[in-house]
Write a protein that holds these residues in place. Sequence first.
Motif, PDB file in Angstrom:
ATOM      1  N   VAL A  86      79.310  62.495  85.224  1.00 55.17           N
ATOM      2  CA  VAL A  86      79.162  61.841  86.524  1.00 55.17           C
ATOM      3  C   VAL A  86      80.133  62.488  87.505  1.00 55.17           C
ATOM      4  CG1 VAL A  86      79.313  59.662  87.786  1.00 55.17           C
ATOM      5  CG2 VAL A  86      78.547  59.672  85.404  1.00 55.17           C
ATOM      6  N   GLU A  87      79.609  62.872  88.664  1.00 54.19           N
ATOM      7  CA  GLU A  87      80.465  63.423  89.724  1.00 54.19           C
ATOM      8  C   GLU A  87      80.050  62.781  91.036  1.00 54.19           C
ATOM      9  OE1 GLU A  87      81.631  67.723  91.612  1.00 54.19           O
ATOM     10  OE2 GLU A  87      81.015  67.656  89.525  1.00 54.19           O
ATOM     11  N   GLY A  88      80.866  61.867  91.518  1.00 59.74           N
ATOM     12  CA  GLY A  88      80.514  61.140  92.734  1.00 59.74           C
ATOM     13  C   GLY A  88      79.249  60.331  92.499  1.00 59.74           C
ATOM     14  N   ILE A 100      67.075  57.299  78.414  1.00 55.87           N
ATOM     15  CA  ILE A 100      67.629  55.951  78.261  1.00 55.87           C
ATOM     16  C   ILE A 100      69.158  55.985  78.334  1.00 55.87           C
ATOM     17  CG2 ILE A 100      67.949  54.052  76.604  1.00 55.87           C
ATOM     18  CD1 ILE A 100      64.998  54.500  75.751  1.00 55.87           C
ATOM     19  N   GLU A 101      69.778  56.937  77.633  1.00 52.69           N
ATOM     20  CA  GLU A 101      71.244  57.050  77.656  1.00 52.69           C
ATOM     21  C   GLU A 101      71.728  57.390  79.062  1.00 52.69           C
ATOM     22  OE1 GLU A 101      74.612  56.183  76.133  1.00 52.69           O
ATOM     23  OE2 GLU A 101      72.833  56.094  74.855  1.00 52.69           O
ATOM     24  N   THR A 102      70.969  58.229  79.766  1.00 48.88           N
ATOM     25  CA  THR A 102      71.333  58.618  81.138  1.00 48.88           C
ATOM     26  C   THR A 102      71.281  57.408  82.070  1.00 48.88           C
ATOM     27  OG1 THR A 102      70.365  60.797  80.679  1.00 48.88           O
ATOM     28  CG2 THR A 102      70.854  60.293  82.976  1.00 48.88           C
ATOM     29  N   THR A 103      70.280  56.546  81.893  1.00 48.07           N
ATOM     30  CA  THR A 103      70.199  55.349  82.742  1.00 48.07           C
ATOM     31  C   THR A 103      71.343  54.376  82.432  1.00 48.07           C
ATOM     32  OG1 THR A 103      68.725  54.081  81.259  1.00 48.07           O
ATOM     33  CG2 THR A 103      67.677  55.513  82.896  1.00 48.07           C
ATOM     34  N   LYS A 104      71.795  54.347  81.189  1.00 47.53           N
ATOM     35  CA  LYS A 104      72.930  53.484  80.822  1.00 47.53           C
ATOM     36  C   LYS A 104      74.205  53.944  81.531  1.00 47.53           C
ATOM     37  CE  LYS A 104      71.311  51.980  76.270  1.00 47.53           C
ATOM     38  NZ  LYS A 104      71.447  52.167  74.802  1.00 47.53           N
ATOM     39  N   VAL A 105      74.371  55.272  81.612  1.00 46.76           N
ATOM     40  CA  VAL A 105      75.527  55.831  82.332  1.00 46.76           C
ATOM     41  C   VAL A 105      75.429  55.488  83.814  1.00 46.76           C
ATOM     42  CG1 VAL A 105      76.705  57.973  82.999  1.00 46.76           C
ATOM     43  CG2 VAL A 105      75.914  57.670  80.641  1.00 46.76           C
ATOM     44  N   ALA A 106      74.226  55.601  84.381  1.00 45.68           N
ATOM     45  CA  ALA A 106      74.019  55.262  85.801  1.00 45.68           C
ATOM     46  C   ALA A 106      74.417  53.811  86.055  1.00 45.68           C
ATOM     47  CB  ALA A 106      72.567  55.500  86.196  1.00 45.68           C
ATOM     48  N   SER A 107      73.995  52.918  85.185  1.00 51.25           N
ATOM     49  CA  SER A 107      74.322  51.498  85.338  1.00 51.25           C
ATOM     50  C   SER A 107      75.832  51.272  85.235  1.00 51.25           C
ATOM     51  CB  SER A 107      73.593  50.674  84.272  1.00 51.25           C
ATOM     52  OG  SER A 107      73.993  49.320  84.326  1.00 51.25           O
ATOM     53  N   LYS A 108      76.441  51.902  84.252  1.00 53.56           N
ATOM     54  CA  LYS A 108      77.890  51.752  84.023  1.00 53.56           C
ATOM     55  C   LYS A 108      78.695  52.150  85.256  1.00 53.56           C
ATOM     56  CE  LYS A 108      81.594  53.498  81.052  1.00 53.56           C
ATOM     57  NZ  LYS A 108      81.938  54.508  80.024  1.00 53.56           N
ATOM     58  N   PHE A 109      78.224  53.206  85.944  1.00 55.32           N
ATOM     59  CA  PHE A 109      78.942  53.702  87.123  1.00 55.32           C
ATOM     60  C   PHE A 109      78.360  53.130  88.426  1.00 55.32           C
ATOM     61  CE2 PHE A 109      80.452  56.584  83.945  1.00 55.32           C
ATOM     62  CZ  PHE A 109      81.726  56.947  84.360  1.00 55.32           C
ATOM     63  N   GLY A 177      59.765  78.462  81.632  1.00 54.66           N
ATOM     64  CA  GLY A 177      61.202  78.183  81.581  1.00 54.66           C
ATOM     65  C   GLY A 177      61.536  77.040  80.636  1.00 54.66           C
ATOM     66  N   ILE A 178      62.826  76.953  80.291  1.00 54.02           N
ATOM     67  CA  ILE A 178      63.333  75.870  79.448  1.00 54.02           C
ATOM     68  C   ILE A 178      64.379  75.104  80.253  1.00 54.02           C
ATOM     69  CG2 ILE A 178      64.622  75.301  77.343  1.00 54.02           C
ATOM     70  CD1 ILE A 178      63.554  77.947  76.139  1.00 54.02           C
ATOM     71  N   VAL A 179      64.199  73.804  80.382  1.00 54.41           N
ATOM     72  CA  VAL A 179      65.184  72.984  81.099  1.00 54.41           C
ATOM     73  C   VAL A 179      66.456  72.908  80.259  1.00 54.41           C
ATOM     74  CG1 VAL A 179      65.692  70.707  82.063  1.00 54.41           C
ATOM     75  CG2 VAL A 179      63.353  71.591  82.149  1.00 54.41           C
ATOM     76  N   ILE A 180      67.596  73.264  80.877  1.00 57.90           N
ATOM     77  CA  ILE A 180      68.897  73.166  80.188  1.00 57.90           C
ATOM     78  C   ILE A 180      69.617  71.897  80.606  1.00 57.90           C
ATOM     79  CG2 ILE A 180      71.191  74.200  80.010  1.00 57.90           C
ATOM     80  CD1 ILE A 180      69.969  76.900  80.067  1.00 57.90           C
ATOM     81  N   SER A 181      69.576  71.600  81.901  1.00 57.16           N
ATOM     82  CA  SER A 181      70.200  70.363  82.391  1.00 57.16           C
ATOM     83  C   SER A 181      69.535  69.944  83.696  1.00 57.16           C
ATOM     84  CB  SER A 181      71.712  70.554  82.606  1.00 57.16           C
ATOM     85  OG  SER A 181      71.951  71.323  83.765  1.00 57.16           O
ATOM     86  N   ALA A 182      69.783  68.694  84.076  1.00 52.62           N
ATOM     87  CA  ALA A 182      69.230  68.166  85.332  1.00 52.62           C
ATOM     88  C   ALA A 182      70.296  67.346  86.030  1.00 52.62           C
ATOM     89  CB  ALA A 182      68.014  67.302  85.051  1.00 52.62           C
ATOM     90  N   THR A 183      70.347  67.472  87.358  1.00 53.22           N
ATOM     91  CA  THR A 183      71.273  66.679  88.167  1.00 53.22           C
ATOM     92  C   THR A 183      70.470  65.699  89.009  1.00 53.22           C
ATOM     93  OG1 THR A 183      72.907  68.451  88.252  1.00 53.22           O
ATOM     94  CG2 THR A 183      73.053  66.759  89.960  1.00 53.22           C
ATOM     95  N   PHE A 184      70.833  64.416  88.888  1.00 48.72           N
ATOM     96  CA  PHE A 184      70.145  63.354  89.618  1.00 48.72           C
ATOM     97  C   PHE A 184      71.031  62.857  90.754  1.00 48.72           C
ATOM     98  CE2 PHE A 184      68.725  63.220  85.183  1.00 48.72           C
ATOM     99  CZ  PHE A 184      67.364  63.422  85.361  1.00 48.72           C
ATOM    100  N   ALA A 185      70.473  62.804  91.960  1.00 46.58           N
ATOM    101  CA  ALA A 185      71.196  62.310  93.137  1.00 46.58           C
ATOM    102  C   ALA A 185      70.902  60.815  93.271  1.00 46.58           C
ATOM    103  CB  ALA A 185      70.752  63.065  94.385  1.00 46.58           C
ATOM    104  N   LEU A 186      71.914  59.994  93.057  1.00 45.32           N
ATOM    105  CA  LEU A 186      71.743  58.546  93.060  1.00 45.32           C
ATOM    106  C   LEU A 186      72.509  57.919  94.219  1.00 45.32           C
ATOM    107  CD1 LEU A 186      72.088  58.115  89.183  1.00 45.32           C
ATOM    108  CD2 LEU A 186      70.002  58.431  90.533  1.00 45.32           C
TER     109      LEU A 186
END
Length: 297
Positions: A86-88, A100-109, A177-186
């Motif tokens: 998480v960055e900002g 699911i784990e990513t949404t849990k982190v979003a909720s936590k922050f 291509g192969i997805v390595i990572s994704a950044t979500f703007a929340l």
Amino acid sequence: MSNFDISKIKILKNEPLSKYTFTETGGPADSLAFPKNREELISLVDYCHDENISITVIGNASNLIIKDGGIRGMVIILPEFKNIEVEGQNITAEAGATIIETTKVASKFSLSGLEFAAGIPGSVGGAVFMNAGAYGGEISECLESAEILMPNGKIVIFSNNDMNFSYRMSAVQSNGGIVISATFALTPGKHDVIQAKMDELNELRRSKQPLEYPSCGSVFKRPKGHFTGPLIIKAGLQGHWVGGAQVSEKHAGFIVNRNHTATATDYLELIKLIQKTIKEKFDVDLETEVRIIGEDK
């Protein structure tokens, strides 16, 4: 020729893919690789390119049917790519992390924008690849950018626009291509409100979807002007079996491997039967949302 020592990577030969799919079906992979980090993944892609070996990435294999003949060449799964940072107001998750784990982190922050995805069982890479969505939201609405490993071995940052998203489609489906990572703007929100929305959607999912049985998730795209489930019910196909595959009695838009005996062929024959019946009865073309790959047995 590549100088890379492929023996450093965990690779299983002739491995049944039914062990990894949510449907518990699917034939063997010639080779199934589990690269642990970017260096191994890039080296593996280079090796396959040099040796003219085809590559298939299967993510969490939740919205996927792999045919009973399996997959030739190299199949890649990225369970070690699961870091979430998480960055900002941004969350960056690696491709093997679960949504699911990513949404849990979003909720936590206390970050809002991913509530719709709280119960989606796929990986981040698969969700970006498919532009996954649920309950009125889609990955395209919150993705800032994605790191993509291109077939030439270069890592390229794709913006949201570059991803060329549409309904269950993205540029990665055609560019190899192969997805390595994704950044979500929340956006900042209240933790209690965010968590309450996620809990509500998860309860809705539990009450309406056959989560107690193996399935490939939602089988069909929503046809314009219709809802798939009610069409299948009206056609008299809810509860219908082909082999070990059954149209779910809980939600007709799902096909379940209810007795753990279905083959991928059972799934595909039931899908064809549904499509044929809906076309004949209502003149509606049902397109599959589930990704179907591999070879016939």
